[in-house]
Design an enzyme around this catalytic site. Structure first.
Site, PDB file in Angstrom:
ATOM      1  N   GLU A 214       0.913  -1.170   0.039  1.00 14.17           N
ATOM      2  CA  GLU A 214       0.135   0.093   0.135  1.00 14.17           C
ATOM      3  C   GLU A 214       0.826   1.180   0.096  1.00 14.17           C
ATOM      4  O   GLU A 214       1.423   1.529   1.012  1.00 14.17           O
ATOM      5  CB  GLU A 214      -0.851  -0.076   1.141  1.00 14.17           C
ATOM      6  CG  GLU A 214      -1.742  -1.239   1.183  1.00 14.17           C
ATOM      7  CD  GLU A 214      -2.854  -1.159   0.072  1.00 14.17           C
ATOM      8  OE1 GLU A 214      -3.006  -0.143  -0.592  1.00 14.17           O
ATOM      9  OE2 GLU A 214      -3.314  -2.440  -0.133  1.00 14.17           O
ATOM     10  N   CYS A 248      -1.749   9.215   2.722  1.00 16.66           N
ATOM     11  CA  CYS A 248      -1.576   8.520   1.467  1.00 16.66           C
ATOM     12  C   CYS A 248      -2.376   9.009   0.180  1.00 16.66           C
ATOM     13  O   CYS A 248      -1.719   9.096  -0.776  1.00 16.66           O
ATOM     14  CB  CYS A 248      -1.200   7.141   1.340  1.00 16.66           C
ATOM     15  SG  CYS A 248      -2.694   6.284   1.966  1.00 16.66           S
TER      16      CYS A 248
END
Length: 462
Positions: A214, A248
């Site tokens: 991720e 993110c």
């Protein structure tokens, strides 16, 4: 062998021994463990939020929503659906394989390593753990060394609520992480930067260990000239400056139609003051940068000649003001890599198709966002642009829906999780055919005769 390497090797052996007993794969043990994880969080909410405040000056509301509630929601959704998820799926069987039954069993992987980041140090470590537990695995957790208070608290709480043969926390920095990556796990789940993700993937390849990565990237937010500008301004400011931009899926840059660029820029400036006050440094709703190294990296990205709002900073308190960079260009330093901080470059466009070509020529972003009232433009955005996930007329909130798989594509990540996807990412789909012995088709066996081949071709219609 270093002390940490020996310690981690022993811990891994203990985890594997317990995994091999089959206990963690039973439905009852999984449900009990998920209940313990619920208690771990529910009974320690204040301590978790205090640790996050100590590490990142994270506002209480952000800690409650983005670090605590999202994990509790995942735990409770998983408990509710686990019996259904672990039930084997029956699938069709071709007539040529009659009589038989075909099923897919979700098998635990064994012992998994979960490496968490520093920006959401509780959420992004514990959420994958929910999936690992649900799938019947044992787990080793590696919290970020940059968020010391959260790391120590996680270590304390995990050891209190779970036996070390089931879940073990490995603390430390880069040397300790390197030691962990040299070990043979059954799966590695990593959340962090693309650069470190490459290191993790290379290390895992030596043991042929599968990985979930991720990562991140330069995620765009695009505002078309038919958008609701007041709504866009509110949501862009919230999504970009949440956790001081250290998210993110935060928008890394703003592409705005030239016809409305000045108007939207004015509204964003006003919205920053509305949400954080005239002096953001005094706001209790704005987080701080994680450490001096990241502070210095970020301040070097600010071209003072292009600042149209903000630009102030204070290294002693690790504060960087919400900053807008006007007239940004792709060759600017701030546009070269993911920013991961409270700096928003603004670019303008005339043609959506042209900017789609530009964005698609870059590494695929983890997220993308589009503001427009037009259903046709919304569909064009979805069909044309490549990205991990995103929103129409909002930012970041897709992350909060456990029914939506979350993950990147290309350099922004591999694999997805959340909800059932978390259960599946830590499982192996084991395909099984159960055959009957009361009928056996003789044509399958040697010696292969010409008449049998004719019958076989007729039977199979080939």
């Amino acid at each position: 062998m270093s002390d940490s390497s020996a310690k981690f090797s022993q811990a891994l052996a203990t985890l594997r021994t317990f995994s091999d007993t089959g206990t963690p794969r039973t439905y009852e043990y999984r449900i009990e463990a998920l209940t313990k994880l619920d208690k771990l969080i529910s009974e320690n909410v204040d301590r978790i939020c205090d640790a996050l405040a100590a590490d990142l000056s994270k506002p209480l509301q952000e800690s409650l929503l983005a670090e605590v509630a999202v994990v509790l929601d995942e735990v409770r959704l998983t408990k509710k659906n686990l019996r259904k998820w672990i039930k084997p799926d029956s699938v069709s069987t071709p007539l040529s394989l009659w009589p038989s039954k075909s099923r897919i069993y979700q098998d635990p992987l064994g012992v998994v390593l979960i490496i968490g980041p520093w920006n959401y140090p509780f959420h992004l470590l514990m959420l994958p753990l929910v999936g690992a537990i649900a799938a019947g695995n044992c787990a080793m957790l590696k919290p970020s060394e940059l968020t010391v208070h959260t790391s120590k608290l996680v270590t304390e709480l995990i050891s209190k609520y779970f036996p070390p043969e089931y879940v073990f926390v490995a603390e430390g920095g880069i040397p300790e992480t390197t030691d962990l990556l040299n070990l043979k796990f059954d799966h590695i789940f990593f959340t962090g930067s693309t650069a470190v993700g490459k290191v993790v993937m290379a290390a895992a390849a030596k043991n042929l260990t599968p990985v979930t990565l991720e990562l991140g990237g330069k995620s765009p937010v695009i505002v078309n000239d038919d958008a609701d500008l007041d709504l866009a301004a509110r949501r862009i400011v919230w999504g970009k400056f949440y956790n001081a931009g250290q998210t993110c899926v935060a928008p890394d840059y703003l592409y705005v139609h030239k016809n409305i660029a000045a108007q939207l820029q004015t509204k964003i400036k006003q919205t920053i003051e509305d949400q954080f006050g005239v002096n953001t440094k005094d706001s209790k709703s704005f987080a701080r940068i994680v450490n001096s190294r990241n502070f210095q990296r970020l301040t070097k990205l600010v071209d003072k000649n292009k600042v149209v709002h903000g630009g102030q900073s204070d290294e002693r308190s690790l504060f960087i003001e919400p900053t807008l960079i006007g007239n940004a260009q792709w060759n600017d330093e701030v546009m070269r890599d993911e920013i991961f901080g409270p700096i928003l470059p603004i670019l303008t466009f005339e043609s959506l198709q042209e900017i789609y070509k530009t964005i698609n020529s870059k590494p695929k972003p983890l997220a993308a966002y589009f503001f427009s009232r037009s259903k046709a433009r919304q569909e064009e955005f979805l069909q044309t642009l490549h990205f991990g996930g995103g929103c129409i007329n909002d930012l970041v909130v897709h992350l909060g829906n456990p029914h939506l798989p979350f993950g990147g594509v290309g350099e922004s990540g591999t694999g997805s999780y959340h909800g059932k996807s978390s259960f599946l990412i830590f499982s192996h789909a084991k395909s099984v055919m159960i055959r009957s012995g009361w009928f056996d088709f003789s044509l399958r066996y040697a010696p292969y005769k010409e008449k049998n081949i004719k019958l076989l071709r007729k039977y199979l219609r080939i």
